[in-house]
Design an enzyme around this catalytic site. Structure first.
Site: not given
Ligand code: ADP
Length: 153
Positions: A42, A91
């Site tokens: 990634k 989400r």
């Molecule tokens: P990944 O690449 O593993 O999805 P992220 O950094 O995008 O990692 O997200 C980490 C966690 O935070 C995931 O469980 C994601 O669903 C959660 N997350 C990200 N943005 C939000 C949000 N706006 N509200 C709630 N949870 C969130």
């Protein structure tokens, strides 16, 4: 036994959505490890060091929060850190299907680890790091989407 949760993700960059999930989970656990996954395939936008520094800054006054980086299977890192819980946010329905498969497969591999899901508050549920990165690429101001005090230019 200490209740330790792992909050895995890429946090590229950390958003108010991540922060909210973590703060709401804090009363449930003795320690939460924010685990930044180093996934070789990634391509990340911000360096690992930068992502880690922002997270440390956000939770500087929160002794229960630890920031770490890891490679490999999340369940293996949980075992290494004695974490019996994985914390994730949900989400959308797409998140649900994806997370369900991962959590159920993790459960087969490591029965002692429970995945705990927290729903975002409605006003933060549309925030995601991909959109934040797009706004940055196009010269927009992401202040409303990232935690207080984080400056991304
Ligand atoms: P990944 O690449 O593993 O999805 P992220 O950094 O995008 O990692 O997200 C980490 C966690 O935070 C995931 O469980 C994601 O669903 C959660 N997350 C990200 N943005 C939000 C949000 N706006 N509200 C709630 N949870 C969130």
């Amino acid at each position: 036994m200490k209740r330790i949760a792992l909050f895995p993700g890429s946090f590229d960059p950390i958003t108010k959505g991540h922060e909210n999930i973590l703060r709401r989970a804090l009363p449930l656990f003795d320690e939460i490890i924010i685990a930044i996954g180093k996934n070789g395939s990634k391509q990340n936008f911000f360096s690992l060091e930068q992502r880690e520094n922002w997270i440390k800054q956000v939770f500087a006054n929160e002794p229960k929060v630890i920031v770490a980086t890891y490679t490999g299977l999340t369940i293996n890192f949980c075992k290494e850190r004695n974490a019996n819980y994985i914390l994730r946010g949900l989400r959308t329905s797409a998140d649900f299907e994806f997370e369900k498969a991962i959590a159920q497969n993790n459960k087969i591999m490591a029965q002692e680890i429970e995945t705990i899901f927290i729903l975002p508050v409605p006003e933060l549920s549309a925030i995601n790091s991909t959109i934040v990165r797009d706004i940055i690429r196009n010269g927009g101001d992401v202040t409303p989407f990232v935690p207080e005090g984080i400056r991304i230019i």
